[in-house]
Motif scaffolding. Structure first.
Motif, PDB file in Angstrom:
ATOM      1  N   ASP A  53     -26.476   2.062  37.325  1.00 10.28           N
ATOM      2  CA  ASP A  53     -25.444   1.089  37.711  1.00 10.28           C
ATOM      3  C   ASP A  53     -24.223   1.140  36.804  1.00 10.28           C
ATOM      4  O   ASP A  53     -23.136   0.701  37.179  1.00 10.28           O
ATOM      5  CB  ASP A  53     -26.013  -0.338  37.680  1.00 10.28           C
ATOM      6  N   PHE A  54     -24.423   1.665  35.580  1.00 12.11           N
ATOM      7  CA  PHE A  54     -23.368   1.611  34.575  1.00 12.11           C
ATOM      8  C   PHE A  54     -22.589   2.914  34.503  1.00 12.11           C
ATOM      9  O   PHE A  54     -23.126   3.994  34.758  1.00 12.11           O
ATOM     10  CB  PHE A  54     -23.970   1.320  33.194  1.00 12.11           C
ATOM     11  N   GLU A  55     -21.333   2.795  34.094  1.00 15.79           N
ATOM     12  CA  GLU A  55     -20.491   3.971  33.923  1.00 15.79           C
ATOM     13  C   GLU A  55     -19.694   3.820  32.631  1.00 15.79           C
ATOM     14  O   GLU A  55     -18.974   2.834  32.454  1.00 15.79           O
ATOM     15  CB  GLU A  55     -19.550   4.098  35.119  1.00 15.79           C
ATOM     16  N   ASN A  56     -19.847   4.779  31.736  1.00 19.13           N
ATOM     17  CA  ASN A  56     -19.077   4.753  30.498  1.00 19.13           C
ATOM     18  C   ASN A  56     -17.610   5.015  30.782  1.00 19.13           C
ATOM     19  O   ASN A  56     -17.258   5.799  31.667  1.00 19.13           O
ATOM     20  CB  ASN A  56     -19.601   5.813  29.513  1.00 19.13           C
ATOM     21  N   GLY A  57     -16.763   4.364  30.004  1.00 17.34           N
ATOM     22  CA  GLY A  57     -15.332   4.634  30.052  1.00 17.34           C
ATOM     23  C   GLY A  57     -14.908   5.220  28.721  1.00 17.34           C
ATOM     24  O   GLY A  57     -15.549   6.135  28.208  1.00 17.34           O
ATOM     25  N   ARG A  58     -13.842   4.684  28.170  1.00 15.83           N
ATOM     26  CA  ARG A  58     -13.391   5.095  26.837  1.00 15.83           C
ATOM     27  C   ARG A  58     -14.237   4.310  25.831  1.00 15.83           C
ATOM     28  O   ARG A  58     -14.039   3.108  25.635  1.00 15.83           O
ATOM     29  CB  ARG A  58     -11.905   4.754  26.704  1.00 15.83           C
ATOM     30  N   ASP A  59     -15.185   4.988  25.209  1.00 14.98           N
ATOM     31  CA  ASP A  59     -16.216   4.267  24.457  1.00 14.98           C
ATOM     32  C   ASP A  59     -15.677   3.636  23.180  1.00 14.98           C
ATOM     33  O   ASP A  59     -14.542   3.882  22.755  1.00 14.98           O
ATOM     34  CB  ASP A  59     -17.419   5.164  24.181  1.00 14.98           C
ATOM     35  N   VAL A  60     -16.521   2.816  22.577  1.00 14.97           N
ATOM     36  CA  VAL A  60     -16.100   2.014  21.426  1.00 14.97           C
ATOM     37  C   VAL A  60     -15.664   2.894  20.257  1.00 14.97           C
ATOM     38  O   VAL A  60     -14.691   2.578  19.554  1.00 14.97           O
ATOM     39  CB  VAL A  60     -17.209   1.025  21.018  1.00 14.97           C
ATOM     40  N   ILE A  61     -16.314   4.024  20.060  1.00  9.68           N
ATOM     41  CA  ILE A  61     -15.978   4.900  18.933  1.00  9.68           C
ATOM     42  C   ILE A  61     -14.601   5.531  19.139  1.00  9.68           C
ATOM     43  O   ILE A  61     -13.782   5.595  18.212  1.00  9.68           O
ATOM     44  CB  ILE A  61     -17.086   5.959  18.746  1.00  9.68           C
ATOM     45  N   GLU A  62     -14.330   5.962  20.363  1.00  6.76           N
ATOM     46  CA  GLU A  62     -13.023   6.535  20.685  1.00  6.76           C
ATOM     47  C   GLU A  62     -11.918   5.483  20.568  1.00  6.76           C
ATOM     48  O   GLU A  62     -10.819   5.752  20.067  1.00  6.76           O
ATOM     49  CB  GLU A  62     -13.053   7.118  22.098  1.00  6.76           C
ATOM     50  N   GLN A  63     -12.203   4.283  21.031  1.00  7.76           N
ATOM     51  CA  GLN A  63     -11.195   3.223  20.950  1.00  7.76           C
ATOM     52  C   GLN A  63     -10.896   2.841  19.505  1.00  7.76           C
ATOM     53  O   GLN A  63      -9.732   2.660  19.128  1.00  7.76           O
ATOM     54  CB  GLN A  63     -11.650   2.003  21.751  1.00  7.76           C
ATOM     55  N   LEU A  64     -11.918   2.734  18.695  1.00  8.69           N
ATOM     56  CA  LEU A  64     -11.689   2.427  17.274  1.00  8.69           C
ATOM     57  C   LEU A  64     -10.883   3.554  16.614  1.00  8.69           C
ATOM     58  O   LEU A  64      -9.998   3.294  15.794  1.00  8.69           O
ATOM     59  CB  LEU A  64     -13.023   2.218  16.553  1.00  8.69           C
ATOM     60  N   ALA A  65     -11.191   4.798  16.964  1.00 12.41           N
ATOM     61  CA  ALA A  65     -10.461   5.940  16.392  1.00 12.41           C
ATOM     62  C   ALA A  65      -8.973   5.857  16.711  1.00 12.41           C
ATOM     63  O   ALA A  65      -8.127   6.268  15.908  1.00 12.41           O
ATOM     64  CB  ALA A  65     -11.047   7.248  16.904  1.00 12.41           C
ATOM     65  N   SER A  66      -8.638   5.301  17.866  1.00 12.89           N
ATOM     66  CA  SER A  66      -7.234   5.226  18.268  1.00 12.89           C
ATOM     67  C   SER A  66      -6.422   4.270  17.394  1.00 12.89           C
ATOM     68  O   SER A  66      -5.190   4.327  17.389  1.00 12.89           O
ATOM     69  CB  SER A  66      -7.125   4.815  19.740  1.00 12.89           C
ATOM     70  N   ILE A  67      -7.096   3.394  16.647  1.00 15.03           N
ATOM     71  CA  ILE A  67      -6.395   2.544  15.676  1.00 15.03           C
ATOM     72  C   ILE A  67      -6.779   2.917  14.241  1.00 15.03           C
ATOM     73  O   ILE A  67      -6.643   2.116  13.318  1.00 15.03           O
ATOM     74  CB  ILE A  67      -6.613   1.041  15.946  1.00 15.03           C
ATOM     75  N   GLY A  68      -7.280   4.147  14.095  1.00 13.47           N
ATOM     76  CA  GLY A  68      -7.506   4.695  12.766  1.00 13.47           C
ATOM     77  C   GLY A  68      -8.818   4.329  12.100  1.00 13.47           C
ATOM     78  O   GLY A  68      -8.966   4.503  10.892  1.00 13.47           O
ATOM     79  N   LEU A  69      -9.790   3.871  12.878  1.00 12.87           N
ATOM     80  CA  LEU A  69     -11.070   3.456  12.292  1.00 12.87           C
ATOM     81  C   LEU A  69     -12.194   4.407  12.683  1.00 12.87           C
ATOM     82  O   LEU A  69     -12.310   4.808  13.845  1.00 12.87           O
ATOM     83  CB  LEU A  69     -11.437   2.043  12.756  1.00 12.87           C
ATOM     84  N   LYS A  70     -13.024   4.738  11.693  1.00 10.43           N
ATOM     85  CA  LYS A  70     -14.236   5.516  11.920  1.00 10.43           C
ATOM     86  C   LYS A  70     -15.426   4.562  11.932  1.00 10.43           C
ATOM     87  O   LYS A  70     -15.332   3.441  11.409  1.00 10.43           O
ATOM     88  CB  LYS A  70     -14.405   6.565  10.813  1.00 10.43           C
ATOM     89  N   PRO A  71     -16.568   4.981  12.485  1.00 14.56           N
ATOM     90  CA  PRO A  71     -17.730   4.091  12.491  1.00 14.56           C
ATOM     91  C   PRO A  71     -18.097   3.555  11.111  1.00 14.56           C
ATOM     92  O   PRO A  71     -18.495   2.394  10.971  1.00 14.56           O
ATOM     93  CB  PRO A  71     -18.845   4.984  13.062  1.00 14.56           C
ATOM     94  N   GLU A  72     -17.913   4.374  10.076  1.00 12.40           N
ATOM     95  CA  GLU A  72     -18.275   3.918   8.727  1.00 12.40           C
ATOM     96  C   GLU A  72     -17.292   2.891   8.165  1.00 12.40           C
ATOM     97  O   GLU A  72     -17.545   2.292   7.112  1.00 12.40           O
ATOM     98  CB  GLU A  72     -18.423   5.096   7.767  1.00 12.40           C
ATOM     99  N   ASP A  73     -16.177   2.646   8.862  1.00 10.33           N
ATOM    100  CA  ASP A  73     -15.233   1.612   8.446  1.00 10.33           C
ATOM    101  C   ASP A  73     -15.639   0.224   8.929  1.00 10.33           C
ATOM    102  O   ASP A  73     -15.007  -0.772   8.559  1.00 10.33           O
ATOM    103  CB  ASP A  73     -13.825   1.920   8.969  1.00 10.33           C
ATOM    104  N   VAL A  74     -16.650   0.158   9.791  1.00  2.00           N
ATOM    105  CA  VAL A  74     -17.117  -1.130  10.307  1.00  2.00           C
ATOM    106  C   VAL A  74     -18.120  -1.736   9.324  1.00  2.00           C
ATOM    107  O   VAL A  74     -19.135  -1.122   8.997  1.00  2.00           O
ATOM    108  CB  VAL A  74     -17.742  -0.961  11.711  1.00  2.00           C
ATOM    109  N   HIS A  75     -17.800  -2.939   8.848  1.00  3.07           N
ATOM    110  CA  HIS A  75     -18.628  -3.597   7.831  1.00  3.07           C
ATOM    111  C   HIS A  75     -19.797  -4.375   8.445  1.00  3.07           C
ATOM    112  O   HIS A  75     -20.861  -4.475   7.840  1.00  3.07           O
ATOM    113  CB  HIS A  75     -17.774  -4.559   7.003  1.00  3.07           C
TER     114      HIS A  75
END
Length: 234
Positions: A53-75
């Motif tokens: 039923d679900f369809e991925n779009g622009r995922d959370v990791i890609e969206q965070l990258a677009s504002i300069g954040l990597k997964p390890e930047d999330v506290h």
């Protein structure tokens, strides 16, 4: 200025349920002292068998990258609950502390509903902060226990310096029509009494705290009108 208070709120649509035109969403809170707090992580990269039923779009990791954040930047990752469309990328945030209601984490351990996503949410306990009921996570960011959709579901109240208080109902009230004191005939809710109690709790909070904006978890018409990352509310 409150130096560890909330600075801005980003909204992200990371996927959808195309058949029902339902958005799948996440949120990012940034604080004055540079903390990045992710609320939910969206769908898994590879959907488990049977989840068509679900369809991925622009995922959370890609969206965070677009504002300069990597997964390890999330506290911090606030887990509203462990459903597949809310906790699908939890394991990517390798330096984060996960914050979840104790009741929910305990239930998930033996609940088959959450088994397919266990590799994402079942993190080492030294990285999971279990909370009990309503909790002020930091100045301007409050977790609101709203069981019903699942045991130990939590909504989030964000107090922004300019916008004011913003309530993220998540799945406690996924659609605007359900935000009412009237009785609801919701066959999809496993615990209708708890769902209703949580809805009334959020309505009371909205009135008491003079909430400026209520963001529903899956309301397509509303999400089409909201600012989304890279825009933000402050």
């Amino acid at each position: 200025m409150n130096h560890n208070g909330v600075k801005r709120l980003y909204l992200m649509q990371v996927g959808s349920m195309p058949e029902y035109q339902i958005p799948i969403v996440c949120y990012l809170v940034q604080t004055n002292d540079g903390k990045n707090i992710l609320i939910d992580s969206g769908l898994p990269e590879i959907m488990p068998e049977g989840e068509s039923d679900f369809e991925n779009g622009r995922d959370v990791i890609e969206q965070l990258a677009s504002i300069g954040l990597k997964p390890e930047d999330v506290h911090t990752v606030v887990s509203t609950h462990y459903d597949i469309d809310h906790a699908g990328r939890h394991a990517a945030f390798i330096r984060a502390e996960y914050v979840v209601q104790r009741v929910h984490h305990s239930d998930a351990a033996s609940n088959p509903r959450f088994a397919a996503l266990r590799s994402q949410w079942d993190q080492p306990m030294d990285r999971i902060r279990l909370v009990d009921g309503d909790t002020e996570l930091l100045p301007g960011l409050e977790l609101i226990e709203t069981s019903g959709h699942v045991p130990g579901h939590q909504s989030v109240l964000v107090r922004l310096p300019k916008t004011g208080a913003v309530l993220l109902t998540v799945d406690a009230v996924p659609f605007a029509q359900g935000f009412t004191r009237d009785e609801q005939d919701d066959a999809s809710s496993p615990d209708a009494a708890a769902t209703r109690a949580s809805t009334i709790k959020l309505l009371d909070l909205t009135e008491r705290e003079q909430v400026a904006m209520v963001v529903f978890g899956h309301e397509n018409a509303q999400w089409e009108e909201l600012k989304k990352l890279p825009e933000y509310y402050e």
